[in-house]
Design a protein around this motif. Structure first.
Motif, PDB file in Angstrom:
ATOM      1  N   CYS A 185      24.706  37.475  35.125  1.00 30.39           N
ATOM      2  CA  CYS A 185      26.144  37.650  34.965  1.00 30.39           C
ATOM      3  C   CYS A 185      26.475  38.198  33.578  1.00 30.39           C
ATOM      4  CB  CYS A 185      26.897  36.342  35.198  1.00 30.39           C
ATOM      5  SG  CYS A 185      26.668  35.093  33.919  1.00 30.39           S
ATOM      6  N   SER A 186      27.651  38.781  33.483  1.00 31.00           N
ATOM      7  CA  SER A 186      28.218  39.219  32.209  1.00 31.00           C
ATOM      8  C   SER A 186      29.473  38.403  31.966  1.00 31.00           C
ATOM      9  CB  SER A 186      28.556  40.714  32.257  1.00 31.00           C
ATOM     10  OG  SER A 186      29.241  41.115  31.091  1.00 31.00           O
ATOM     11  N   SER A 187      29.601  37.827  30.779  1.00 29.57           N
ATOM     12  CA  SER A 187      30.741  36.971  30.437  1.00 29.57           C
ATOM     13  C   SER A 187      31.465  37.547  29.229  1.00 29.57           C
ATOM     14  CB  SER A 187      30.281  35.544  30.112  1.00 29.57           C
ATOM     15  OG  SER A 187      29.555  34.982  31.181  1.00 29.57           O
ATOM     16  N   ILE A 188      32.732  37.893  29.403  1.00 26.72           N
ATOM     17  CA  ILE A 188      33.543  38.366  28.281  1.00 26.72           C
ATOM     18  C   ILE A 188      34.038  37.144  27.516  1.00 26.72           C
ATOM     19  CG2 ILE A 188      35.620  39.614  27.581  1.00 26.72           C
ATOM     20  CD1 ILE A 188      35.304  41.333  30.087  1.00 26.72           C
ATOM     21  N   ILE A 189      33.539  36.963  26.315  1.00 35.24           N
ATOM     22  CA  ILE A 189      33.893  35.809  25.483  1.00 35.24           C
ATOM     23  C   ILE A 189      35.207  36.058  24.755  1.00 35.24           C
ATOM     24  CG2 ILE A 189      33.110  34.262  23.660  1.00 35.24           C
ATOM     25  CD1 ILE A 189      31.377  34.297  26.227  1.00 35.24           C
ATOM     26  N   HIS A 190      35.371  37.289  24.254  1.00 34.17           N
ATOM     27  CA  HIS A 190      36.593  37.630  23.516  1.00 34.17           C
ATOM     28  C   HIS A 190      36.786  39.132  23.578  1.00 34.17           C
ATOM     29  CE1 HIS A 190      39.748  36.997  20.491  1.00 34.17           C
ATOM     30  NE2 HIS A 190      39.364  38.159  20.003  1.00 34.17           N
ATOM     31  N   ARG A 191      38.045  39.555  23.724  1.00 40.32           N
ATOM     32  CA  ARG A 191      38.320  40.987  23.748  1.00 40.32           C
ATOM     33  C   ARG A 191      39.706  41.248  23.189  1.00 40.32           C
ATOM     34  NH1 ARG A 191      37.385  43.883  29.292  1.00 40.32           N
ATOM     35  NH2 ARG A 191      39.171  42.580  29.878  1.00 40.32           N
ATOM     36  N   LYS A 192      39.738  42.032  22.117  1.00 42.43           N
ATOM     37  CA  LYS A 192      40.984  42.515  21.532  1.00 42.43           C
ATOM     38  C   LYS A 192      40.796  43.974  21.180  1.00 42.43           C
ATOM     39  CE  LYS A 192      43.344  38.463  19.633  1.00 42.43           C
ATOM     40  NZ  LYS A 192      43.929  37.867  18.389  1.00 42.43           N
ATOM     41  N   ASP A 193      41.844  44.588  20.640  1.00 38.47           N
ATOM     42  CA  ASP A 193      41.762  46.011  20.316  1.00 38.47           C
ATOM     43  C   ASP A 193      40.660  46.304  19.310  1.00 38.47           C
ATOM     44  OD1 ASP A 193      43.825  46.548  22.015  1.00 38.47           O
ATOM     45  OD2 ASP A 193      45.370  46.592  20.467  1.00 38.47           O
ATOM     46  N   ASN A 194      40.434  45.377  18.372  1.00 35.90           N
ATOM     47  CA  ASN A 194      39.483  45.659  17.287  1.00 35.90           C
ATOM     48  C   ASN A 194      38.064  45.196  17.569  1.00 35.90           C
ATOM     49  OD1 ASN A 194      40.444  42.962  17.111  1.00 35.90           O
ATOM     50  ND2 ASN A 194      39.691  42.819  15.015  1.00 35.90           N
ATOM     51  N   ILE A 195      37.879  44.217  18.460  1.00 40.49           N
ATOM     52  CA  ILE A 195      36.540  43.675  18.682  1.00 40.49           C
ATOM     53  C   ILE A 195      36.400  43.147  20.107  1.00 40.49           C
ATOM     54  CG2 ILE A 195      37.166  41.375  17.840  1.00 40.49           C
ATOM     55  CD1 ILE A 195      34.313  41.131  16.721  1.00 40.49           C
ATOM     56  N   GLY A 196      35.206  43.321  20.633  1.00 40.40           N
ATOM     57  CA  GLY A 196      34.863  42.735  21.920  1.00 40.40           C
ATOM     58  C   GLY A 196      33.541  41.996  21.795  1.00 40.40           C
ATOM     59  N   ILE A 197      33.445  40.809  22.407  1.00 40.27           N
ATOM     60  CA  ILE A 197      32.216  40.023  22.391  1.00 40.27           C
ATOM     61  C   ILE A 197      31.925  39.578  23.818  1.00 40.27           C
ATOM     62  CG2 ILE A 197      31.066  37.937  21.529  1.00 40.27           C
ATOM     63  CD1 ILE A 197      32.981  38.023  19.130  1.00 40.27           C
ATOM     64  N   ARG A 198      30.725  39.882  24.277  1.00 38.04           N
ATOM     65  CA  ARG A 198      30.351  39.424  25.612  1.00 38.04           C
ATOM     66  C   ARG A 198      28.895  38.967  25.624  1.00 38.04           C
ATOM     67  NH1 ARG A 198      29.731  45.091  26.523  1.00 38.04           N
ATOM     68  NH2 ARG A 198      27.824  45.639  27.647  1.00 38.04           N
ATOM     69  N   HIS A 199      28.588  38.073  26.557  1.00 39.30           N
ATOM     70  CA  HIS A 199      27.229  37.620  26.767  1.00 39.30           C
ATOM     71  C   HIS A 199      26.736  38.188  28.093  1.00 39.30           C
ATOM     72  CE1 HIS A 199      27.565  33.730  24.117  1.00 39.30           C
ATOM     73  NE2 HIS A 199      27.844  34.844  23.451  1.00 39.30           N
ATOM     74  N   GLU A 200      25.466  38.542  28.141  1.00 41.88           N
ATOM     75  CA  GLU A 200      24.842  38.956  29.387  1.00 41.88           C
ATOM     76  C   GLU A 200      23.618  38.097  29.644  1.00 41.88           C
ATOM     77  OE1 GLU A 200      26.156  43.677  29.633  1.00 41.88           O
ATOM     78  OE2 GLU A 200      24.029  43.131  29.589  1.00 41.88           O
ATOM     79  N   HIS A 201      23.499  37.636  30.902  1.00 41.60           N
ATOM     80  CA  HIS A 201      22.326  36.878  31.331  1.00 41.60           C
ATOM     81  C   HIS A 201      21.658  37.705  32.422  1.00 41.60           C
ATOM     82  CE1 HIS A 201      20.543  33.058  33.388  1.00 41.60           C
ATOM     83  NE2 HIS A 201      19.647  33.717  32.689  1.00 41.60           N
ATOM     84  N   LEU A 202      20.465  38.238  32.120  1.00 41.76           N
ATOM     85  CA  LEU A 202      19.776  39.147  33.031  1.00 41.76           C
ATOM     86  C   LEU A 202      18.484  38.517  33.530  1.00 41.76           C
ATOM     87  CD1 LEU A 202      20.122  42.408  30.882  1.00 41.76           C
ATOM     88  CD2 LEU A 202      21.616  41.663  32.740  1.00 41.76           C
ATOM     89  N   LEU A 203      18.192  38.718  34.831  1.00 43.90           N
ATOM     90  CA  LEU A 203      16.959  38.232  35.429  1.00 43.90           C
ATOM     91  C   LEU A 203      16.090  39.417  35.805  1.00 43.90           C
ATOM     92  CD1 LEU A 203      18.340  35.372  37.721  1.00 43.90           C
ATOM     93  CD2 LEU A 203      17.483  35.219  35.386  1.00 43.90           C
ATOM     94  N   GLN A 204      14.823  39.351  35.429  1.00 42.25           N
ATOM     95  CA  GLN A 204      13.899  40.464  35.640  1.00 42.25           C
ATOM     96  C   GLN A 204      13.716  40.788  37.124  1.00 42.25           C
ATOM     97  OE1 GLN A 204       9.796  39.804  34.375  1.00 42.25           O
ATOM     98  NE2 GLN A 204       9.838  41.767  33.285  1.00 42.25           N
TER      99      GLN A 204
END
Length: 231
Positions: free
Chosen positions: A22-41
């Protein structure tokens, strides 16, 4: 309501990345975006990235091989690199699962030089700064749009409460447990997704462990000189 929901760290917006990822958007504004990605091989052996903004990829766990038109790089846990903004990046998983933190700065794309090659940064190849308090800092990046750094807090370290007038901060504990006091509240464990703290937020870090902990710190824009102590 999700246990992570608060006015500072809203419920992540999630979407699926292959089966089980999954991809999780932790924070998103005009100046910065932070997201986590959990990937399975097994379900997502490779992934493509095209960085239209200034984009930094940091490995939280696992190993990843990145390749672009100009070069390639192998990243392990607690290592990061800017993604080239001039070509598509192919990311290949080298471990059964990989967890990423991806940071994008969007307010300065025309003022910053285009990234053409990978540049691995970690606590192993960056000169550290040791503060009087005993906190060790490895500045992975320092620029007008912000600072990305790894902080090491000694066992039982308790920070004096402070705030920044013009700077937001995101904190994510990379190992162990970190506690935070926000706006005079009692110390509570930081959520696994980290904590985003807007400017003027009174805050303090506490390490309740018997050993040091490492924390990823992202501030935007570049922090003004000095902290405003909030005793």
């Amino acid at each position: 309501m999700n246990k992570h929901h608060s006015s500072f760290s809203p419920y992540p917006i999630q979407h699926e990345l292959g089966k089980g990822g999954c991809s999780s958007i932790i924070h998103r504004k005009d100046n910065i975006g932070i997201r986590h990605e959990h990937l399975l091989q097994d379900s997502t052996p490779s992934r493509f990235y095209q960085a239209t903004d200034k984009c930094f990829l940091f490995i939280l766990s696992g190993e990843l091989f990145l390749k672009s038109q100009h070069n390639e790089i192998h990243l392990k846990k607690n290592q990061g690199s800017w993604l080239p903004s001039t070509a598509i990046t192919v990311a290949t998983l080298l471990s059964p699962e990989v967890r990423l933190c991806i940071v994008t700065f969007s307010t300065y794309p025309k003022q910053t030089e285009k990234v053409t090659q990978f540049n691995k940064v970690s606590s192993g190849n960056i000169t550290s700064i040791v503060e009087k308090s005993g906190v060790t800092i490895w500045p992975l990046y320092q620029g007008e749009e912000g600072v990305i750094a790894i902080h090491s807090y000694p066992a039982h370290y308790k920070e004096t409460p402070y705030y920044h007038k013009h700077t937001d901060q995101y904190l994510l504990c990379l190992d162990g447990k970190m506690a935070l006091s926000i706006n005079k509240q009692a110390f509570k464990y930081c959520p696994d997704i980290g904590q985003y703290l807007p400017k003027m937020t009174r805050k303090a870090v506490f390490n309740p462990n018997n050993k040091s902990i490492t924390v990823l710190s992202i501030t935007t824009p570049y922090p003004e000189k000095g902290r405003v102590l909030a005793l």
